[in-house]
Design a protein around this motif. Structure first.
Motif, mmCIF file in Angstrom:
data_model
loop_
_atom_site.group_PDB
_atom_site.id
_atom_site.type_symbol
_atom_site.label_atom_id
_atom_site.label_comp_id
_atom_site.label_asym_id
_atom_site.label_seq_id
_atom_site.Cartn_x
_atom_site.Cartn_y
_atom_site.Cartn_z
ATOM 1 N N UNK A 159 0.934 -1.234 0.055
ATOM 2 C CA UNK A 159 0.052 -0.101 -0.109
ATOM 3 C C UNK A 159 0.853 1.258 -0.076
ATOM 4 N N UNK A 160 0.576 2.081 -0.901
ATOM 5 C CA UNK A 160 1.373 3.251 -0.954
ATOM 6 C C UNK A 160 0.879 4.385 -0.247
ATOM 7 N N UNK A 161 1.893 5.034 0.730
ATOM 8 C CA UNK A 161 1.483 6.048 1.705
ATOM 9 C C UNK A 161 1.123 7.415 0.860
ATOM 10 N N UNK A 162 1.664 7.467 -0.104
ATOM 11 C CA UNK A 162 1.392 8.760 -0.657
ATOM 12 C C UNK A 162 0.209 8.591 -1.719
ATOM 13 N N UNK A 163 -0.045 9.439 -2.487
ATOM 14 C CA UNK A 163 -1.153 9.512 -3.555
ATOM 15 C C UNK A 163 -0.659 9.590 -4.968
ATOM 16 N N UNK A 164 -1.122 8.860 -5.844
ATOM 17 C CA UNK A 164 -0.816 8.792 -7.327
ATOM 18 C C UNK A 164 -2.289 8.821 -8.136
ATOM 19 N N UNK A 165 -2.046 9.148 -9.533
ATOM 20 C CA UNK A 165 -3.077 9.133 -10.359
ATOM 21 C C UNK A 165 -3.905 7.764 -10.549
ATOM 22 N N UNK A 166 -3.219 6.749 -9.919
ATOM 23 C CA UNK A 166 -3.706 5.707 -9.956
ATOM 24 C C UNK A 166 -5.142 5.398 -9.231
ATOM 25 N N UNK A 167 -5.269 6.291 -8.220
ATOM 26 C CA UNK A 167 -6.660 6.279 -7.448
ATOM 27 C C UNK A 167 -8.003 6.573 -8.226
ATOM 28 N N UNK A 168 -7.677 7.427 -9.415
ATOM 29 C CA UNK A 168 -8.621 7.958 -10.255
ATOM 30 C C UNK A 168 -9.164 6.713 -11.272
#
Length: 281
Positions: free
Chosen positions: A220-229
């Motif tokens: 699980x990535x602690x940060x955020x990426x465009x993958x969330x969308x």
């Protein structure tokens, strides 16, 4: 049509971890990420001339709120994915930190292990929701009492926890009804993407060309990426960066962010292999 894609690959996360001596520890496929949410918290005050100080002061009141946030830790959380991540990483890393990872993987309620991991900026986000103050603005003149003071609070929220719950917790922590909260934009919550065999095989082929003994695992990535969308749109998405480096030396988003030169060029071969494996006959 993009919405009909079987899956998506993301270059903005994942990749290999090296220890302080340059030894490859694991290769991590990002299959989930925390929810990214930001608030501005503001204190307002009538102000006045600086030669006539008031007992209340917008900057002092905001500073007290910030100190409360600094001193608060959200409760430990975990999933099968994060426990396995710590198990494998701890086995490979060894030492006192590796032992803490293994202890957490065995029993996430182990307070000593959780406390040890909380002191590691590269790993604390895998154990809980985190909120941190990242920017400040206050006052309008050096000879005037501040009429407003604002702090930006950025949170990375463990999957499954509602954003509204985190805002409620922050308000309790601040413990001052005069502090105004404004969420800067709507947060995007995204599901886990379960690993897919052909993607794992392609990534394994690319990784083994450089590090044949390295274990590949989901994380699980602690940060955020465009993958969330993409995940939110129903497209399974995995981040499979070609970069191998020590996570403590990345300094992501900082003015000193860096990538090793060799890792950059090796990543080109990494992606070439993955694309050929998945797009070929």
């Amino acid at each position: 049509d993009l919405a009909e894609a079987e899956f998506a690959l993301n270059s903005d996360a994942g990749g290999g971890d090296l220890d302080a001596n340059g030894k490859a520890i694991t290769y991590n496929i990002q299959a989930a990420e925390k929810t990214y949410a930001t608030w501005e918290i503001t204190v307002r005050n009538p102000g006045g001339h600086s030669s006539r100080p008031r007992e209340d002061n917008a900057i002092y009141d905001l500073a007290a709120a910030i100190k409360n946030i600094q001193g608060f830790k959200f409760p430990v959380q975990y999933s099968d994915m994060t426990r396995n991540y710590f198990k494998v990483t701890g086995e490979q890393l060894g030492g006192e930190l590796g032992e803490a990872m293994l202890a957490f993987a065995r029993d996430p309620s182990d307070e000593a292990a959780a406390e040890r991991l909380s002191r590691e900026s590269s790993y604390v986000g895998t154990t809980r929701t985190t909120c941190v103050v990242t920017m400040l603005k206050a006052g309008h003149a050096e000879n005037a009492l501040p009429q407003s003071a604002t702090a930006t609070v950025n949170c990375r929220i463990f999957p499954g926890v509602p954003v509204s719950e985190i805002e409620g917790t922050l308000k309790q922590v601040v413990a001052n009804d005069a502090v105004q909260f404004r969420q800067t934009y709507e947060a995007t919550e995204s599901p886990i993407s379960e690993l897919r065999e052909d993607v794992v095989d392609a990534v394994s082929e690319a990784v083994e060309q450089r590090y044949p003994e390295v274990q590949i695992l989901a994380y699980m990535e602690s940060g955020g990426t465009d993958g969330m969308h993409f995940r939110r749109a129903g497209i399974p998405t995995w981040a499979v960066s070609g970069i191998f480096m020590n996570p403590d030396e990345m300094f992501a988003h900082g003015l000193n962010e860096r990538v090793p030169i060799k890792a950059f060029y090796d990543a080109l071969d990494h992606w070439s292999t993955i694309i050929r494996e998945l797009a070929g006959p």
